[in-house]
Design a protein around this motif. Sequence first.
Motif, PDB file in Angstrom:
ATOM      1  N   THR A 139       0.661  -1.243  -0.084  1.00 13.16           N
ATOM      2  CA  THR A 139       0.230   0.036   0.067  1.00 13.16           C
ATOM      3  C   THR A 139       0.729   1.325  -0.011  1.00 13.16           C
ATOM      4  N   CYS A 140       0.226   2.304  -0.353  1.00 14.53           N
ATOM      5  CA  CYS A 140       0.729   3.687  -0.241  1.00 14.53           C
ATOM      6  C   CYS A 140       1.150   4.171   0.917  1.00 14.53           C
ATOM      7  N   GLY A 141       0.204   3.639   1.915  1.00 15.67           N
ATOM      8  CA  GLY A 141       0.612   4.018   3.403  1.00 15.67           C
ATOM      9  C   GLY A 141       1.711   3.400   3.910  1.00 15.67           C
ATOM     10  N   CYS A 163       4.858   4.923   2.310  1.00 14.51           N
ATOM     11  CA  CYS A 163       5.091   6.193   2.742  1.00 14.51           C
ATOM     12  C   CYS A 163       5.423   6.479   4.233  1.00 14.51           C
ATOM     13  N   ASP A 203       2.428  10.116   0.642  1.00 10.32           N
ATOM     14  CA  ASP A 203       1.111   9.455   0.686  1.00 10.32           C
ATOM     15  C   ASP A 203       0.286  10.313  -0.260  1.00 10.32           C
ATOM     16  N   CYS A 249       1.351   9.346  -3.996  1.00  7.19           N
ATOM     17  CA  CYS A 249       0.994   8.143  -4.239  1.00  7.19           C
ATOM     18  C   CYS A 249      -0.218   7.434  -4.448  1.00  7.19           C
ATOM     19  N   GLU A 250      -1.201   8.116  -3.597  1.00  8.44           N
ATOM     20  CA  GLU A 250      -2.494   8.026  -3.601  1.00  8.44           C
ATOM     21  C   GLU A 250      -3.248   8.590  -5.023  1.00  8.44           C
ATOM     22  N   GLY A 281      -1.896   6.182  -7.819  1.00 11.26           N
ATOM     23  CA  GLY A 281      -2.087   4.702  -7.616  1.00 11.26           C
ATOM     24  C   GLY A 281      -0.662   4.134  -7.296  1.00 11.26           C
ATOM     25  N   LEU A 282      -0.710   3.136  -6.400  1.00 13.00           N
ATOM     26  CA  LEU A 282       0.686   2.648  -6.056  1.00 13.00           C
ATOM     27  C   LEU A 282       1.445   2.209  -7.341  1.00 13.00           C
TER      28      LEU A 282
END
Length: 268
Positions: free
Chosen positions: A72-74, A77, A94, A97-98, A101-102
């Motif tokens: 995930t991006c989370g 990041c 974040d 990235c969001e 999209g990853l």
Amino acid sequence: MYKALICILLVIIGATYASYPIAKQPKKLQRLPSNSGETKVGIDLCPECIEEAVEIINVILNIILDEGIIETCGELCGLLANKTGSKIIGDVCDVACEAFGLDEFVKALIKADLDPIWYCEMADLCPINDHGDAKFTNFQITPKSAPEGSTFVFDCSFTSVNGTGTGVINIVMIDPKNRTAANLYWFEARKPGTYPEKIGLQTLFELDCDPTQELCDGWAIGTYNVTAQVCNGECGSHHPHSSTYDTATGSFEITKKKNSFLKNITFL
């Protein structure tokens, strides 16, 4: 997931961004402070994003290389925030990235096709203005002539009727030996108005020579031709939201070499 490809490209990408001039300006060619009280457009994360974009990209690539599969991006990041010790940098990552999209975010990083302004615009961190304008008010270089060791000031002040997008001032200089040096100076989106911009050029040591690492011959005597551009986005970029607002030319002359005792001075 992307480990094999990133391993091959890290050296190439690192070399590309190590020489990128937006965030790190040479000591001898420096933007001078302005007391204009300029009015800026956009949120506070725009300057933070641009100033940190090169570091963010390189650190993220190393994280992916070290960690392998990231879901995930989370997660990505969060690791970036831990590596840099900065929650702000993690938050910027974040949002970017969001927005991409990853998978697309990682692919864009691997392609090494992200200039900092476009990257931050696509992440909705810097405002976009495709209907803006800017025109140099009176491009001047002072003094017109002086001996080596002097400081020359480039007046790149500009005015805008419709405001600007996030952009840069690009300075390209050709010396008497037909060698070229260039640098970029970014600015946040501006409202309509006039904005003073001055850049100082120190000629104590040769622009692209490190006297601690090599023998420097100093600045050649003769005329230096200078081209200045003010642009929406990065000058010459093929990405959207990029264009040249205005171009100006000028010159200055170095009349004689500095005193010989200065040749032994080095930067600390």
